[in-house]
Design a protein around this motif. Structure first.
Motif, mmCIF file in Angstrom:
data_model
loop_
_atom_site.group_PDB
_atom_site.id
_atom_site.type_symbol
_atom_site.label_atom_id
_atom_site.label_comp_id
_atom_site.label_asym_id
_atom_site.label_seq_id
_atom_site.Cartn_x
_atom_site.Cartn_y
_atom_site.Cartn_z
ATOM 1 N N ASN A 46 0.831 -1.217 0.000
ATOM 2 C CA ASN A 46 0.000 0.000 0.000
ATOM 3 C C ASN A 46 0.861 1.260 0.000
ATOM 4 O O ASN A 46 0.545 2.244 -0.687
ATOM 5 C CB ASN A 46 -0.918 0.001 1.217
ATOM 6 N N GLN B 60 -1.812 4.093 -2.241
ATOM 7 C CA GLN B 60 -3.187 3.990 -1.762
ATOM 8 C C GLN B 60 -3.460 2.553 -1.349
ATOM 9 O O GLN B 60 -2.666 1.647 -1.612
ATOM 10 C CB GLN B 60 -4.204 4.442 -2.815
ATOM 11 N N LYS B 61 -4.593 2.342 -0.688
ATOM 12 C CA LYS B 61 -4.903 1.031 -0.124
ATOM 13 C C LYS B 61 -5.399 0.084 -1.213
ATOM 14 O O LYS B 61 -6.513 0.219 -1.707
ATOM 15 C CB LYS B 61 -5.958 1.201 0.960
ATOM 16 N N SER C 193 -14.804 5.939 0.926
ATOM 17 C CA SER C 193 -13.539 6.543 0.516
ATOM 18 C C SER C 193 -13.050 5.925 -0.795
ATOM 19 O O SER C 193 -12.611 6.620 -1.718
ATOM 20 C CB SER C 193 -12.480 6.358 1.612
#
Length: 312
Positions: free
Chosen positions: A35, A40-41, A281
């Motif tokens: 990540n 980003q995740k 999100s």
């Protein structure tokens, strides 16, 4: 995918692109590192071991190349059919990648599990081998130095890099080393791509991540999430109507179902609230209605048919 030519970069060096996989014992920081590098995740993280169950691809775009990260489950001695299939997934993945990053935490001594994984790397002679000492923010510089020395004795590595995914330490150095070991190649993915995971796959993982937090030690491996349906709002209220997501959270026993739901449903409500924040999100702030039903699939980790239904 794109067919752009492999032209020299602005610095005059050839453009490189290829695949890297991080391996190591469960919970050594592979998903956190993935990540952090992608920005980003793309992989869920948890303090529970064996959180990752799929080979998740995250894509890092650089001026001099494209690094495609295949985040795999932690290698472990399997006790169930699920465990065997996860290990098979790791082995099939490692046979195809250009670089293998062997992750060892700075704050734990090298043990039998690390040595076992290191020995298995001999099965993949084609791949370059990089040792990554993770979690360097968790211990002293002297301990990090000792770990780097210990890792160097395991084999003749192409590179050894100390990093911290949570603190973002030495990530650029790591990416630079990995890129230099990749083959000369045109860009393999479009410049806007960050993962191969679909939104549905990422949503199911975010729900599982929320459910993993705070459960008893025996429960993590028993959790599986399947998205039943995703319903767009009606045309009449499309402007402000929520995206409706219906998910099934599977456990193996009735007693585990009670743990997940909690007293008067409080625990499940908390899982839903935390998952919904992450999902909204992911979807760029869209309003989401999330419905999670907890179901029992008895001993699914050991049942080939049920494993197939749950995507393994």
């Amino acid at each position: 995918m794109t067919d752009s030519d492999s032209t020299p970069t602005a610095s005059g060096t050839p453009y490189r692109a290829g695949f890297v996989s991080f391996v190591g014992r469960p919970n050594v920081g592979k998903s956190t590192l993935t990540n952090a590098l992608v920005g980003q995740k793309v992989a869920i993280t948890s303090s529970k071991p064996q959180t990752t169950r799929r080979a998740i691809r995250g894509i890092v775009h650089r001026p001099d190349g494209q690094v495609i990260i295949v985040d795999t489950p932690g290698v472990h001695r399997p006790r169930t059919l699920l465990g065997e299939r996860l290990n098979d997934l790791v082995q099939s993945t490692l046979g195809d990648v250009d670089v293998i990053g062997f992750c060892v935490p700075a704050n734990e001594p090298i043990g039998p599990g690390d040595r076992f994984i290191n020995d298995t790397l001999d099965q993949y002679p084609r791949a370059k081998k990089v040792a990554i000492v993770t979690k360097i923010d968790r211990t002293s510089k002297d301990k990090v130095g000792e770990q780097l020395l210990a890792v160097s004795r395991l084999r003749d590595w192409d590179s050894i890099i100390p990093t911290s995914g949570t603190k973002g330490l030495q990530l650029e150095d790591l990416l630079g080393e990995i890129t230099s070991l990749l083959p000369e190649s045109p860009q393999l993915y479009d410049s806007s791509a960050v993962t191969e995971e679909t939104d549905e796959e990422r949503i199911s993982e975010l729900i599982r991540e929320a459910a993993l937090e705070g459960v008893r030690d025996e429960l993590p491996h028993s959790l599986a999430v399947v998205i039943e349906d995703i319903v767009e709002p009606d045309e009449d209220d499309a402007a402000d109507g929520p995206l409706r997501i219906f998910a099934n959270l599977f456990v193996e026993r009735d007693s585990q179902k009670a743990i997940v739901i909690g007293h008067k449903g409080e625990r499940l409500k908390d899982v839903g609230s935390r998952a919904r924040v992450e999902i909204e999100s992911l979807l760029g702030g869209r309003h989401v209605y999330l419905n999670i039903r907890v179901k029992v699939a008895k001993e699914w980790q050991r049942d080939p048919k049920q494993l197939g239904r749950l995507g393994f």
